[in-house]
Write an enzyme that holds these catalytic residues in place. Sequence first.
Site, PDB file in Angstrom:
ATOM      1  N   TYR A 141      -3.429   0.089  10.098  1.00 35.02           N
ATOM      2  CA  TYR A 141      -3.280  -0.334   8.696  1.00 35.02           C
ATOM      3  C   TYR A 141      -1.854  -0.020   8.211  1.00 35.02           C
ATOM      4  CZ  TYR A 141      -4.530  -0.548   3.693  1.00 35.02           C
ATOM      5  OH  TYR A 141      -4.595  -0.838   2.337  1.00 35.02           O
ATOM      6  N   SER A 189       0.839  -1.203   0.000  1.00 32.34           N
ATOM      7  CA  SER A 189       0.000   0.000   0.000  1.00 32.34           C
ATOM      8  C   SER A 189       0.868   1.244   0.000  1.00 32.34           C
ATOM      9  CB  SER A 189      -0.855  -0.016   1.277  1.00 32.34           C
ATOM     10  OG  SER A 189      -1.361   1.264   1.582  1.00 32.34           O
TER      11      SER A 189
HETATM   12  P1  NAP Z   1     -10.964  -5.038   0.491  1.00 32.46           P
HETATM   13  O1  NAP Z   1     -12.214  -4.409   0.896  1.00 32.46           O
HETATM   14  O2  NAP Z   1      -9.741  -4.699   1.233  1.00 32.46           O
HETATM   15  O3  NAP Z   1     -11.241  -6.640   0.526  1.00 32.46           O
HETATM   16  C1  NAP Z   1     -10.342  -7.577   0.505  1.00 32.46           C
HETATM   17  C2  NAP Z   1     -11.071  -8.902   0.639  1.00 32.46           C
HETATM   18  O4  NAP Z   1     -10.494  -9.629   1.722  1.00 32.46           O
HETATM   19  C3  NAP Z   1     -12.580  -8.787   0.968  1.00 32.46           C
HETATM   20  O5  NAP Z   1     -13.318  -9.723   0.238  1.00 32.46           O
HETATM   21  C4  NAP Z   1     -12.585  -9.096   2.452  1.00 32.46           C
HETATM   22  O6  NAP Z   1     -13.804  -9.574   2.953  1.00 32.46           O
HETATM   23  C5  NAP Z   1     -11.525 -10.180   2.505  1.00 32.46           C
HETATM   24  N1  NAP Z   1     -11.098 -10.490   3.877  1.00 32.46           N
HETATM   25  C6  NAP Z   1     -11.104  -9.663   4.940  1.00 32.46           C
HETATM   26  N2  NAP Z   1     -10.669 -10.317   6.032  1.00 32.46           N
HETATM   27  C7  NAP Z   1     -10.402 -11.597   5.646  1.00 32.46           C
HETATM   28  C8  NAP Z   1      -9.939 -12.768   6.315  1.00 32.46           C
HETATM   29  N3  NAP Z   1      -9.666 -12.772   7.614  1.00 32.46           N
HETATM   30  N4  NAP Z   1      -9.792 -13.907   5.591  1.00 32.46           N
HETATM   31  C9  NAP Z   1     -10.101 -13.940   4.278  1.00 32.46           C
HETATM   32  N5  NAP Z   1     -10.538 -12.873   3.570  1.00 32.46           N
HETATM   33  C10 NAP Z   1     -10.674 -11.714   4.261  1.00 32.46           C
HETATM   34  O7  NAP Z   1     -10.716  -4.836  -1.040  1.00 32.46           O
HETATM   35  P2  NAP Z   1      -9.690  -4.060  -1.944  1.00 32.46           P
HETATM   36  O8  NAP Z   1      -9.862  -2.584  -1.854  1.00 32.46           O
HETATM   37  O9  NAP Z   1      -9.835  -4.764  -3.243  1.00 32.46           O
HETATM   38  O10 NAP Z   1      -8.244  -4.362  -1.310  1.00 32.46           O
HETATM   39  C11 NAP Z   1      -7.584  -5.572  -1.574  1.00 32.46           C
HETATM   40  C12 NAP Z   1      -6.196  -5.457  -0.988  1.00 32.46           C
HETATM   41  O11 NAP Z   1      -5.542  -4.317  -1.549  1.00 32.46           O
HETATM   42  C13 NAP Z   1      -6.189  -5.248   0.518  1.00 32.46           C
HETATM   43  O12 NAP Z   1      -5.070  -5.903   1.080  1.00 32.46           O
HETATM   44  C14 NAP Z   1      -6.000  -3.731   0.655  1.00 32.46           C
HETATM   45  O13 NAP Z   1      -5.399  -3.382   1.885  1.00 32.46           O
HETATM   46  C15 NAP Z   1      -5.076  -3.459  -0.492  1.00 32.46           C
HETATM   47  N6  NAP Z   1      -5.048  -2.102  -1.007  1.00 32.46           N
HETATM   48  C16 NAP Z   1      -6.208  -1.498  -1.392  1.00 32.46           C
HETATM   49  C17 NAP Z   1      -6.117  -0.211  -1.951  1.00 32.46           C
HETATM   50  C18 NAP Z   1      -7.328   0.539  -2.416  1.00 32.46           C
HETATM   51  O14 NAP Z   1      -7.201   1.756  -2.656  1.00 32.46           O
HETATM   52  N7  NAP Z   1      -8.489  -0.103  -2.550  1.00 32.46           N
HETATM   53  C19 NAP Z   1      -4.887   0.401  -2.103  1.00 32.46           C
HETATM   54  C20 NAP Z   1      -3.742  -0.256  -1.648  1.00 32.46           C
HETATM   55  C21 NAP Z   1      -3.841  -1.519  -1.125  1.00 32.46           C
HETATM   56  P3  NAP Z   1     -14.837  -8.471   3.529  1.00 32.46           P
HETATM   57  O15 NAP Z   1     -15.532  -7.922   2.325  1.00 32.46           O
HETATM   58  O16 NAP Z   1     -15.750  -9.234   4.453  1.00 32.46           O
HETATM   59  O17 NAP Z   1     -14.007  -7.425   4.259  1.00 32.46           O
HETATM   60  C1  GCO Z   2      -6.945   5.318   3.219  1.00 31.13           C
HETATM   61  C2  GCO Z   2      -7.060   4.354   2.078  1.00 31.13           C
HETATM   62  C3  GCO Z   2      -5.683   3.785   1.745  1.00 31.13           C
HETATM   63  C4  GCO Z   2      -5.822   2.839   0.584  1.00 31.13           C
HETATM   64  C5  GCO Z   2      -4.520   2.275   0.168  1.00 31.13           C
HETATM   65  C6  GCO Z   2      -3.583   3.321  -0.369  1.00 31.13           C
HETATM   66  O1  GCO Z   2      -7.845   5.319   4.087  1.00 31.13           O
HETATM   67  O2  GCO Z   2      -5.960   6.069   3.226  1.00 31.13           O
HETATM   68  O3  GCO Z   2      -7.966   3.302   2.370  1.00 31.13           O
HETATM   69  O4  GCO Z   2      -5.150   3.138   2.853  1.00 31.13           O
HETATM   70  O5  GCO Z   2      -6.650   1.771   0.904  1.00 31.13           O
HETATM   71  O6  GCO Z   2      -3.926   1.486   1.132  1.00 31.13           O
HETATM   72  O7  GCO Z   2      -2.492   2.666  -0.958  1.00 31.13           O
END
Ligand code: NAP
Ligand code: GCO
Length: 266
Positions: A159, A146
């Site tokens: 986080y 992230s």
């Molecule tokens: P997300 O909302 O973070 O969902 C990830 C998935 O993981 C959801 O289906 C969630 O279920 C599931 N999950 C949560 N706890 C779990 C557990 N204990 N065991 C198995 N599955 C579990 O979706 P996303 O935004 O696509 O993010 C995916 C990944 O990218 C995450 O690691 C997030 O931190 C990272 N990320 C996201 C962003 C962004 O801007 N979106 C940016 C950087 C990194 P629930 O729906 O029940 O929570």
């Molecule tokens: C926030 C966002 C970020 C993104 C992502 C950025 O609240 O700042 O959720 O944490 O999810 O991780 O890379």
Amino acid sequence: MVLENFRLDNKIALITGASYGIGFAIAKGLSEAGAKIAFNDINQDLVDKGLKAYKEAGISVKGYVCDITDEKQVQELIKKIEADLGTIDILVNNAGIIKRIPMIEMSAEDFRKVIDIDLTGQFICAKAVIPGMIKKGGGKIINICSMMSELGRETVSAYASAKGGLKMLTRNIASEYGEYNIQCNGLGPGYIATPQTAPLRERQADGSRHPFDAFIIAKTPAGRWGTPEDLTGPAVFLASEASNFVNGHILYVDGGILAYIGKQPS
Ligand code: NAP
Ligand code: GCO
């Protein structure tokens, strides 16, 4: 032919938490490159939602219910995938949560829950697949990091701590298992339009952008939020033989946020 190095034919990939969002997009990309896909999610409803979405996208997948923080469940998951598809070649540690709470108002229980899912869960999954990868002669582990692996901000102390730790877990797996032809790298998405960031993009009552939405647009040279599809090419690269000499690297897919001071407010 260099493009052949990006193919994943006959590779078996597990993407955690991949019913929707970034995990779903990465699974779709790996499938299009030839991989056989297994995914898990936290409950049957989410797995069913994912199975329906994969079917609509024309992707053949195996879906499993598994809480990545439960080591016994994860070890059972790996056994089921090995029986259904074979030894896992590619692990994408995607599952995660976020809790946005000012640090001094956050309970230790909430802090621990984020660390448990966003860091300990990735350790548990990587630990479970590495023995099979060693036997098979190698493998790929991709940890979804992230911006918060590098930067802090208000309300995301747990986080950011987890994602910073995940950067170092990535480097440590690379260090400890590189000699077995296992490459462990991170993908660091910028701000991506998924349900997880929906609260940060909600339109205001007067129809204007959410202040955080406008902030991210000003902080991103690309002038836009990323989409889950922006991550599929980098994920295929890190999952393929094209990255066999890339190890312990965090590949940021952020539209340039980490390079940019930000646009002067008008
Ligand atoms: P997300 O909302 O973070 O969902 C990830 C998935 O993981 C959801 O289906 C969630 O279920 C599931 N999950 C949560 N706890 C779990 C557990 N204990 N065991 C198995 N599955 C579990 O979706 P996303 O935004 O696509 O993010 C995916 C990944 O990218 C995450 O690691 C997030 O931190 C990272 N990320 C996201 C962003 C962004 O801007 N979106 C940016 C950087 C990194 P629930 O729906 O029940 O929570
Ligand atoms: C926030 C966002 C970020 C993104 C992502 C950025 O609240 O700042 O959720 O944490 O999810 O991780 O890379």
